[in-house]
Design a protein around this motif. Structure first.
Motif, PDB file in Angstrom:
ATOM      1  N   ASN A   1       0.821  -1.224   0.000  1.00 51.91           N
ATOM      2  CA  ASN A   1       0.000   0.000   0.000  1.00 51.91           C
ATOM      3  C   ASN A   1       0.843   1.256   0.000  1.00 51.91           C
ATOM      4  O   ASN A   1       0.319   2.368  -0.041  1.00 51.91           O
ATOM      5  CB  ASN A   1      -0.896   0.031   1.234  1.00 51.91           C
ATOM      6  CG  ASN A   1      -1.906  -1.093   1.167  1.00 51.91           C
ATOM      7  OD1 ASN A   1      -2.385  -1.412   0.082  1.00 51.91           O
ATOM      8  ND2 ASN A   1      -2.169  -1.722   2.307  1.00 51.91           N
ATOM      9  N   GLY A   2       2.152   1.087   0.142  1.00 53.59           N
ATOM     10  CA  GLY A   2       3.036   2.253   0.132  1.00 53.59           C
ATOM     11  C   GLY A   2       3.391   2.718   1.529  1.00 53.59           C
ATOM     12  O   GLY A   2       3.998   3.786   1.679  1.00 53.59           O
ATOM     13  N   THR A   3       3.066   1.964   2.532  1.00 57.81           N
ATOM     14  CA  THR A   3       3.418   2.386   3.889  1.00 57.81           C
ATOM     15  C   THR A   3       4.836   1.897   4.191  1.00 57.81           C
ATOM     16  O   THR A   3       5.116   0.706   4.079  1.00 57.81           O
ATOM     17  CB  THR A   3       2.472   1.736   4.926  1.00 57.81           C
ATOM     18  OG1 THR A   3       1.144   1.875   4.426  1.00 57.81           O
ATOM     19  CG2 THR A   3       2.615   2.358   6.296  1.00 57.81           C
ATOM     20  N   PRO A   4       5.754   2.823   4.491  1.00 57.96           N
ATOM     21  CA  PRO A   4       7.141   2.415   4.729  1.00 57.96           C
ATOM     22  C   PRO A   4       7.247   1.471   5.922  1.00 57.96           C
ATOM     23  O   PRO A   4       6.573   1.664   6.945  1.00 57.96           O
ATOM     24  CB  PRO A   4       7.852   3.726   5.017  1.00 57.96           C
ATOM     25  CG  PRO A   4       6.944   4.790   4.542  1.00 57.96           C
ATOM     26  CD  PRO A   4       5.555   4.267   4.644  1.00 57.96           C
ATOM     27  N   ILE A   5       8.050   0.426   5.791  1.00 54.70           N
ATOM     28  CA  ILE A   5       8.274  -0.516   6.886  1.00 54.70           C
ATOM     29  C   ILE A   5       9.655  -0.244   7.486  1.00 54.70           C
ATOM     30  O   ILE A   5       9.827  -0.168   8.694  1.00 54.70           O
ATOM     31  CB  ILE A   5       8.189  -1.971   6.379  1.00 54.70           C
ATOM     32  CG1 ILE A   5       6.783  -2.242   5.799  1.00 54.70           C
ATOM     33  CG2 ILE A   5       8.522  -2.971   7.478  1.00 54.70           C
ATOM     34  CD1 ILE A   5       6.661  -3.541   5.033  1.00 54.70           C
TER      35      ILE A   5
ATOM     36  N   ALA B   1       1.442   6.478  -4.009  1.00 59.82           N
ATOM     37  CA  ALA B   1       1.076   6.425  -5.444  1.00 59.82           C
ATOM     38  C   ALA B   1       2.255   5.954  -6.275  1.00 59.82           C
ATOM     39  O   ALA B   1       2.121   5.118  -7.172  1.00 59.82           O
ATOM     40  CB  ALA B   1       0.610   7.808  -5.895  1.00 59.82           C
ATOM     41  N   GLU B   2       3.452   6.545  -5.971  1.00 59.52           N
ATOM     42  CA  GLU B   2       4.659   6.153  -6.732  1.00 59.52           C
ATOM     43  C   GLU B   2       4.941   4.666  -6.533  1.00 59.52           C
ATOM     44  O   GLU B   2       5.261   3.939  -7.476  1.00 59.52           O
ATOM     45  CB  GLU B   2       5.872   6.958  -6.252  1.00 59.52           C
ATOM     46  CG  GLU B   2       5.877   8.400  -6.741  1.00 59.52           C
ATOM     47  CD  GLU B   2       6.943   9.258  -6.064  1.00 59.52           C
ATOM     48  OE1 GLU B   2       7.313  10.285  -6.649  1.00 59.52           O
ATOM     49  OE2 GLU B   2       7.402   8.910  -4.937  1.00 59.52           O
ATOM     50  N   ILE B   3       4.801   4.220  -5.296  1.00 62.00           N
ATOM     51  CA  ILE B   3       5.091   2.812  -4.987  1.00 62.00           C
ATOM     52  C   ILE B   3       4.132   1.902  -5.749  1.00 62.00           C
ATOM     53  O   ILE B   3       4.541   0.914  -6.366  1.00 62.00           O
ATOM     54  CB  ILE B   3       4.992   2.584  -3.463  1.00 62.00           C
ATOM     55  CG1 ILE B   3       6.189   3.284  -2.801  1.00 62.00           C
ATOM     56  CG2 ILE B   3       4.938   1.101  -3.119  1.00 62.00           C
ATOM     57  CD1 ILE B   3       6.165   3.305  -1.310  1.00 62.00           C
TER      58      ILE B   3
END
Ligand code: ADP
Length: 498
Positions: free
Chosen positions: A102-106, A121-123
């Motif tokens: 979903n694009g959430t940084p881990i 969006a980019e991810i």
């Protein structure tokens, strides 16, 4: 004023061939160098970036081996006691971002955060990219200091085949520095290269135009009395040598014409002086010694004879000069040479009788030709009058005309005094008279006219003679050559006068 003169002198140089040669060479060379510089930078950049891409591709493969997604989160698997592995993993972690689908940084490295974490969006866009071999996409990002980074971003799977977003990168600082250094050094070198090439070009152009300068200097030194000057040929067999050779040939021709003109004026003045002296003597006699009307009359008559002779010389000279300058143009027409020859022989009967020389004609009829009638008449007249002139009383002269397939052969023979062999090579030269022959009778121009006329019609003349027994002039006129040169001058200006 002096400074202004210097400027004017410098400006004048810019009009010179040497300056223009150098300028065009330098402009071309400079443009070439600039083009090389401009084209070479992107090529160098492509090579350097290509190398970085390869390294990044290797690291991308390595990171997928070391990083695993466990139930508790991402974990790096490597042997902490192996310094090499430890070094590799530390390097991989320097520019690094891991995010879920979903694009959430881990997880991310500090440098990557400095570059700016990719937006969801980019991810999603990268993850949506069909990338069957999972090699990742190449992106570029800049850190706050303006340093460019190359990023490889793509998918990472855990054991349950769940998709994550992974991005690793490396700085392009070194590559940019190399490129900048190249550009700066190249463009510093450029003016130096151009300056050196200008000097070289100036030197070479100077060498190349040395013959042109010596040509100009020689040309300046040439005057009527220094026509012997020639420019030495360099032996390079190039265009300039060709120019020099052409110039020298032109000088040869000029000298020949000058010599001819000089000779001509000497001859003319000599020819005119004799009758003038005679006329003067006759007039003086009339003025100082004549007493009766009869004596005056005698003096006048003989003066008039000499005036007539002068007029004859002037007419001949006029014709001569017209032929020499090419002003005498053949006026060709068709006529019967047989009739003309016969008529002329008839005309010469009376002078022949007076001189006691018989004249006969043996003419093949008809003999139609296309030629200049006036000049042909002059040709025959000259030969016939010579035949009578140089044949003693009781002798015989004859004209023979043969009109064959390609040629007209006209022969005028006599049983006269003949011509001594040492004079034969010169009898067709203008003003040449065989000294022993009656010096007062001719101008020495008749045979030179005859030879010109024959040659102007595309033919020639031969002479056979035996001193004391007679002479035979054989004129050959090719019929085929008579027609095409309707407007050919009797003689070109450059041709020799004989
Ligand atoms: P010219 O007008 O003095 O006769 P030409 O040019 O006609 O001059 O002739 C040149 C010289 O050739 C003459 O001086 C003469 O000695 C010689 N010549 C010409 N025709 C004959 C001829 N038929 N027989 C002998 N000599 C001749």
């Amino acid at each position: 004023m002096k400074a202004w003169d210097k400027i004017r002198f410098a400006l004048r140089r810019t009009r010179g061939l040497r300056f223009r040669l150098t300028l065009s060479y330098v402009v071309f060379f400079a443009l070439l160098l600039i083009m090389i510089g401009v084209l070479f930078r992107p090529a160098l950049q492509a090579i350097l970036y290509g190398q970085s891409e390869d390294t990044l591709a290797e690291e991308w493969g390595a990171v997928k081996g070391y990083l695993r997604m466990e139930a508790y989160g991402p974990d790096w698997f490597y042997d902490p006691y192996d310094p090499e592995e430890g070094f590799i993993v530390t390097r991989l972690q320097r520019v690094f971002l891991l995010a879920d689908a979903n694009g959430t940084p881990i997880s991310s490295s500090e440098i990557y955060r400095g570059l700016g974490i990719d937006s969801p969006a980019e991810i999603r866009q990268v993850l949506a990219n069909p990338d069957p071999e999972n090699k990742g996409l190449i992106l570029y990002k800049r850190d706050p200091h303006g340093v460019l980074y190359m990023i490889r971003a793509g998918r990472l799977y855990d054991r349950q085949k769940k998709v994550y977003y992974l991005a690793i990168g490396r700085s392009l600082k070194e590559e940019s520095q190399i490129l900048d250094k190249f550009t700066v050094r190249y463009f510093i070198m450029l003016p130096i290269l151009i300056a050196v090439s200008s000097l070289f070009g100036w030197f070479m152009a100077g060498r190349a135009i040395i013959p042109v300068n010596s040509l100009a200097q020689t040309a300046q030194r040439i005057s009527g009395s220094s026509l012997d000057l020639r420019i030495p040929v360099r032996g390079a067999d190039d265009e300039l040598d060709h120019l020099v050779k052409t110039f020298n040939l032109m000088m040869d021709r000029l000298k020949a014409s000058f010599d001819q003109i000089r000779q001509f004026s000497t001859d003319v003045s000599h020819e005119l002086r004799t009758p003038l002296t005679v006329i003067r003597g006759q007039l003086e006699v009339a003025l100082f010694t004549a007493q009766t009307a009869e004596q005056y009359r005698e003096a006048m008559v003989s003066a008039l004879e000499d005036v007539e002779r002068l007029a004859q010389i002037v007419r001949a000279l006029l014709l001569l000069s017209q032929s020499e300058t090419g002003q005498l143009v053949l006026q060709k027409s068709e006529f019967d040479l047989a009739t003309l020859s016969r008529d002329l022989v008839d005309e010469f009967q009376i002078p022949g009788e007076e001189k006691g020389v018989t004249i006969t004609a043996d003419v093949q009829e008809p003999c139609p030709v296309i030629a200049d009638r006036v000049q042909t008449e002059r040709l025959i007249t000259n030969l016939l009058s010579n035949a009578i002139k140089y044949t003693p009383r009781g002798g015989h002269a004859s004209l023979n005309l043969r009109c064959e397939a390609g040629d007209v052969i006209l022969t005028v023979a006599d049983t006269g005094v003949g011509i001594p062999s040492e004079h034969l090579p010169h009898i067709f030269d203008r003003f040449y008279k065989v000294p022993s022959a009656d010096p007062e009778k001719g101008l020495g121009l008749g045979l030179s006219f005859v030879a010109w006329i024959a040659r102007a019609h595309g033919g020639g003349i031969d002479v056979e003679t035996e001193p004391g027994r007679g002479t035979r002039f054989i004129v050959r006129l090719p019929i085929s050559a008579l027609a095409p040169h309707a407007d050919r001058p009797v003689m070109a200006a450059s041709e020799r006068l004989h």
